[in-house]
Write an enzyme that holds these catalytic residues in place. Structure first.
Site, PDB file in Angstrom:
ATOM      1  N   SER A  47       4.226  -4.383 -10.769  1.00  0.00           N
ATOM      2  CA  SER A  47       3.806  -5.779 -10.839  1.00  0.00           C
ATOM      3  C   SER A  47       4.126  -6.401  -9.480  1.00  0.00           C
ATOM      4  O   SER A  47       3.893  -5.769  -8.454  1.00  0.00           O
ATOM      5  CB  SER A  47       4.553  -6.470 -11.987  1.00  0.00           C
ATOM      6  OG  SER A  47       4.195  -7.824 -12.081  1.00  0.00           O
ATOM      7  N   THR A  94       6.148  -3.763   4.583  1.00  0.00           N
ATOM      8  CA  THR A  94       5.269  -2.600   4.491  1.00  0.00           C
ATOM      9  C   THR A  94       4.046  -2.846   5.364  1.00  0.00           C
ATOM     10  O   THR A  94       3.820  -3.974   5.821  1.00  0.00           O
ATOM     11  CB  THR A  94       4.787  -2.368   3.041  1.00  0.00           C
ATOM     12  OG1 THR A  94       3.944  -3.459   2.656  1.00  0.00           O
ATOM     13  CG2 THR A  94       5.951  -2.215   2.078  1.00  0.00           C
TER      14      THR A  94
END
Length: 154
Positions: A47, A94
């Site tokens: 999620s 990221t």
């Protein structure tokens, strides 16, 4: 982008794409993967913070993430004794933000880290450790593990 704040629009094709990839991808992975797993095995879904903390510009992503969290909790009941859990990462450093200018990305990470209780942005390793915990700890199912540095609290 799924929501254009300047024009107050929600492009339906972008919203469908988010649901197709993030929700339906995990749904089909669970649907077709579960029968092949050991009954004492584990499925981990992903999620995200915007399911639990509303953020401007992210209404569709929030809806998708909330749907994934509910899917995981419901599948934990339906697929038992197979365990199903959800990891909800916060802001993680990221390549997903590689499209941002370096200065903007650095400023975003610094300002966000300063607000977090843990005083840093998450890493891919942080998320991996959360997943490994859920896989290996056999008495956890139907849980949403918030690997967010306390982001949902601020």
């Amino acid at each position: 982008m799924c929501y254009d704040r300047q024009k107050h629009r929600f492009p339906a094709d972008a919203a469908r794409g988010l649901f197709e990839n993030k929700f339906w991808g995990q749904y089909y992975a669970a649907k077709y993967g579960a029968p092949k797993l050991n009954p004492q095995g584990s499925i981990t879904l992903f999620s995200g913070i915007v399911a639990f903390k509303s953020m401007p510009g992210s209404p569709v992503l929030g809806a998708v993430n909330t749907t994934v969290a509910n899917l995981g909790q419901t599948l934990a009941l339906e697929l038992a004794p197979l365990r199903v859990n959800v990891v909800s990462p916060g802001i993680i450093a990221t390549p997903s933000r590689a499209g941002m200018a370096e200065a903007a990305r650095s400023a975003f990470y610094s300002s966000t880290a300063a607000k977090l209780p843990v005083q840093r942005i998450g890493t891919a390793e942080d998320v991996a450790e959360a997943v490994l915990y859920l896989i290996h700890y056999g008495f956890v199912t139907g849980t949403v593990l918030h690997a967010d540095g306390g982001h949902r609290l601020i």
